[in-house]
Design a protein around this motif. Structure first.
Motif, mmCIF file in Angstrom:
data_model
loop_
_atom_site.group_PDB
_atom_site.id
_atom_site.type_symbol
_atom_site.label_atom_id
_atom_site.label_comp_id
_atom_site.label_asym_id
_atom_site.label_seq_id
_atom_site.Cartn_x
_atom_site.Cartn_y
_atom_site.Cartn_z
ATOM 1 N N ASP A 153 9.675 6.246 -22.465
ATOM 2 C CA ASP A 153 10.675 7.274 -22.174
ATOM 3 C C ASP A 153 11.024 7.964 -23.494
ATOM 4 O OD1 ASP A 153 12.775 8.893 -21.516
ATOM 5 O OD2 ASP A 153 13.794 7.409 -20.267
ATOM 6 N N LEU A 154 10.630 9.237 -23.591
ATOM 7 C CA LEU A 154 10.813 9.968 -24.848
ATOM 8 C C LEU A 154 12.288 10.138 -25.203
ATOM 9 C CD1 LEU A 154 8.106 12.708 -24.254
ATOM 10 C CD2 LEU A 154 7.944 10.741 -25.794
ATOM 11 N N LEU A 155 13.164 10.001 -24.208
ATOM 12 C CA LEU A 155 14.592 10.196 -24.484
ATOM 13 C C LEU A 155 15.247 8.941 -25.043
ATOM 14 C CD1 LEU A 155 15.788 12.318 -21.434
ATOM 15 C CD2 LEU A 155 14.708 13.039 -23.562
ATOM 16 N N THR A 156 14.654 7.773 -24.762
ATOM 17 C CA THR A 156 15.317 6.544 -25.205
ATOM 18 C C THR A 156 14.505 5.773 -26.254
ATOM 19 O OG1 THR A 156 14.364 5.362 -23.339
ATOM 20 C CG2 THR A 156 16.601 6.216 -23.052
ATOM 21 N N ALA A 157 13.237 6.156 -26.466
ATOM 22 C CA ALA A 157 12.422 5.456 -27.477
ATOM 23 C C ALA A 157 13.084 5.617 -28.845
ATOM 24 C CB ALA A 157 11.018 6.048 -27.498
ATOM 25 N N GLY A 158 13.080 4.590 -29.636
ATOM 26 C CA GLY A 158 13.710 4.651 -30.958
ATOM 27 C C GLY A 158 12.893 5.501 -31.923
ATOM 28 N N GLU A 159 13.524 5.918 -33.006
ATOM 29 C CA GLU A 159 12.862 6.767 -33.996
ATOM 30 C C GLU A 159 11.598 6.096 -34.551
ATOM 31 O OE1 GLU A 159 12.833 9.790 -34.909
ATOM 32 O OE2 GLU A 159 11.501 9.467 -36.618
ATOM 33 N N ARG A 160 11.683 4.784 -34.768
ATOM 34 C CA ARG A 160 10.545 4.065 -35.335
ATOM 35 C C ARG A 160 9.324 4.173 -34.412
ATOM 36 N NH1 ARG A 160 9.771 -0.397 -38.997
ATOM 37 N NH2 ARG A 160 8.364 -1.889 -38.024
ATOM 38 N N SER A 161 9.551 3.929 -33.125
ATOM 39 C CA SER A 161 8.408 3.974 -32.216
ATOM 40 C C SER A 161 7.942 5.421 -32.004
ATOM 41 C CB SER A 161 8.761 3.231 -30.923
ATOM 42 O OG SER A 161 8.801 4.068 -29.832
ATOM 43 N N LEU A 162 8.876 6.372 -32.007
ATOM 44 C CA LEU A 162 8.455 7.779 -31.882
ATOM 45 C C LEU A 162 7.580 8.173 -33.073
ATOM 46 C CD1 LEU A 162 11.799 9.434 -30.702
ATOM 47 C CD2 LEU A 162 9.690 9.301 -29.386
ATOM 48 N N ALA A 163 8.010 7.773 -34.269
ATOM 49 C CA ALA A 163 7.266 8.152 -35.473
ATOM 50 C C ALA A 163 5.923 7.433 -35.538
ATOM 51 C CB ALA A 163 8.105 7.855 -36.705
ATOM 52 N N ARG A 164 5.893 6.166 -35.117
ATOM 53 C CA ARG A 164 4.658 5.385 -35.308
ATOM 54 C C ARG A 164 3.661 5.547 -34.178
ATOM 55 N NH1 ARG A 164 6.358 -0.539 -37.253
ATOM 56 N NH2 ARG A 164 4.157 -0.706 -37.697
ATOM 57 N N THR A 165 4.162 5.726 -32.949
ATOM 58 C CA THR A 165 3.201 5.719 -31.840
ATOM 59 C C THR A 165 3.218 6.968 -30.979
ATOM 60 O OG1 THR A 165 4.743 4.619 -30.340
ATOM 61 C CG2 THR A 165 3.350 3.191 -31.667
ATOM 62 N N VAL A 166 4.238 7.802 -31.111
ATOM 63 C CA VAL A 166 4.327 8.939 -30.175
ATOM 64 C C VAL A 166 3.961 10.265 -30.841
ATOM 65 C CG1 VAL A 166 5.859 10.255 -28.668
ATOM 66 C CG2 VAL A 166 6.015 7.756 -28.716
ATOM 67 N N ARG A 167 4.705 10.687 -31.854
ATOM 68 C CA ARG A 167 4.454 12.004 -32.446
ATOM 69 C C ARG A 167 3.072 12.045 -33.096
ATOM 70 N NH1 ARG A 167 9.352 11.500 -35.514
ATOM 71 N NH2 ARG A 167 10.985 11.526 -33.959
#
Ligand SMILES: Nc1ncnc2c1ncn2[C@@H]1O[C@H](COP(=O)(O)OP(=O)(O)OP(=O)(O)O)[C@@H](O)[C@H]1O
Ligand code: SF4
Ligand SMILES: [Mg+2]
Length: 332
Positions: free
Chosen positions: A88-102
C-alpha cells in the motif's frame, strides 16, 4: 465520501495499481485544511495508459506525490493505493518506499526533466549511477548497460557525454525517461512530461511513452494537454477541485458519445479545434470548497439536487450527467 462497493471502468488485465478512496488533506496554519484530493478511485492495468486531466491546481500532482510517498509533512492521507504485490503506497514506510518501491516498482517520468537531472553530471554518469543502485551492475558491464538504457528511451548514444544544460528539451525528457525505465518498474507515473515542448516533440514524447506502455507497463500520465491525452490514453480520468468526476474509455470520451460530466464537456468545448468556448468562472479554493457539487457555480445544469455532493460510481460524479446520445444516468 467512501464508496467501497465502487466498480471502476474495467481495464484489460488485473490491476498493477488499485486506488480506493484516496484522499489527501494539507493542514495549514490556524487549523485550516486544504482538501487537495478527495476519494479518488481507479485501477490501472499492465499495458494500459490512464490520462489524468484537469485545470491547474485541481490536485493532479498531489495525487501523484501521494503514490510516490513524496508528500510534505503537513499532508494527511486516507484510503489505499495497492500495488499488485500488496504494497500500500499510502502506508508503506519511507525506508521500504526508497529501497523497494521508487524506481523499482514505480518509475517517475518528471515534470521538469532539466531540474530532475543533476546539472553537474553527464547523462552517462547519471545512467551508470542509477544502474549501479537499482540493478547492482558494476564495471565493465556498466558502460554497455548505460548505452542500452539510453537506447530504450531513444536517447542518442552520441549525446551520452553531454551535461543536462547541453540538451534540448526533448533530449532532456528522453534522458529522464531512460532513468525512469532502468528499474523495470511495472508502473510509470509521468507528471506533465510534455510541458514546454513544441507540438512535434509532444507527439514524439507521448508516442515513446506509449511504446513503453505497449511493452507491458502501466502508465499514469498527468497532463493539461488534451490532444496528448487523446493520442496516448486508453482511459481518461477528469479531475475537478480534488475529485475525479469522470472516468471513461478515451475513445468514447474524445469521440462518440463524448463526456457526460458538464465540466468534462466544458474542457473539450474550450479547445480551439472544437467550439473554443471557455468554461465560465474559476474553480473554487480547495481550502474553502462549497457544500455539494464543487462545479455548481459554473454549471448550467445545476439545480437543488446538486447541493448534495454527487457520489462517484466509478465512471461519473454528477447528478445530471448526460451524453450527447441522450443516455441519462439515474442519479437523482
Ligand atoms: N504542501 C502544500 N500545502 C498546502 N497546499 C498544497 C501543498 N501542495 C499543494 N497544495 C495545494 O494542493 C492543490 C493541488 O495542487 P497540485 O499541484 O496537485 O495541482 P495540479 O492539478 O497538479 O496543478 P498543475 O496542473 O498546475 O500542475 C493546490 O491548490 C495547491 O495549492
Ligand atoms: S452535479 Fe449538478 S452542478 Fe455538478 S456537474 Fe452535475 S449537474 Fe452540474
Ligand atoms: Mg501539477
Amino acid at each position: 465520501m467512501k464508496t467501497d462497493a465502487v466498480t471502476t471502468a474495467p481495464g484489460p488485465k488485473a490491476p498493477v495499481l488499485s486506488v480506493r478512496g484516496l484522499s489527501v488533506r494539507f493542514r495549514m496554519r490556524g487549523g485550516r485544511q486544504v482538501a487537495a484530493v478527495a476519494d479518488a478511485h481507479f485501477d490501472l492495468a499492465a499495458g494500459e495508459c490512464l490520462a489524468l486531466v484537469g485545470e491547474s491546481g485541481c490536485g493532479k500532482s498531489v495525487l501523484a506525490s501521494a503514490l510516490l510517498g513524496l508528500l510534505p509533512g503537513n499532508a494527511r492521507t486516507s484510503g489505499s493505493a495497492l500495488l499488485d504485490d500488496g504494497t500500500d503506497l499510502l502506508t508503506a514506510g519511507e525506508r521500504s518506499l526508497a529501497r523497494t518501491v521508487r524506481g523499482r516498482r514505480v518509475g517517475l517520468v518528471p515534470q521538469s526533466p532539466a531540474a530532475h537531472l543533476t546539472p553537474v553530471r553527464t547523462v552517462r554518469a547519471q545512467l551508470e549511477e542509477t544502474l549501479r543502485e537499482l540493478t547492482g551492475a558494476r564495471r565493465p558491464a556498466l558502460r554497455p548497460a548505460a548505452e542500452r538504457a539510453a537506447a530504450r528511451a531513444s536517447f542518442p548514444a552520441g549525446h551520452l557525454d553531454r551535461y543536462p544544460h547541453e540538451l534540448s528539451g526533448g533530449l532532456a525528457q528522453r534522458a529522464a525517461t531512460a532513468l525512469a525505465l532502468i528499474g523495470d518498474a511495472p508502473l510509470l507515473l509521468a507528471d506533465e512530461p510534455t510541458t514546454g515542448l513544441d507540438r512535434e516533440l509532444v507527439e514524439r514524447t507521448v508516442d515513446e511513452l506509449r511504446r513503453h506502455t505497449d511493452g507491458g507497463r502501466a502508465l499514469l500520465i498527468i497532463t493539461h494537454d488534451l490532444a496528448a491525452a487523446e493520442r496516448i490514453a486508453d482511459r481518461v480520468a477528469v479531475m475537478y477541485a480534488g475529485r475525479i468526476v469522470e472516468l471513461d474509455d478515451a475513445e468514447r470520451f474524445f469521440g462518440r458519445p463524448g463526456p457526460r460530466h458538464p465540466y468534462a464537456r466544458g474542457l473539450l468545448d474550450a479547445l480551439p479545434e472544437r467550439a473554443f468556448v471557455p468554461i465560465p468562472g474559476m474553480p473554487p479554493e480547495l481550502g474553502a470548497l462549497p457544500e455539494g457539487c464543487a462545479f455548481a457555480a459554473r454549471c448550467d445544469r445545476a439545480d437543488e439536487l446538486c447541493s448534495v455532493q454527487p457520489p462517484f460510481d466509478g465512471r461519473l460524479a454528477c447528478r445530471h450527467g448526460a451524453r450527447a446520445d441522450g443516455e441519462e444516468p439515474d442519479r437523482a
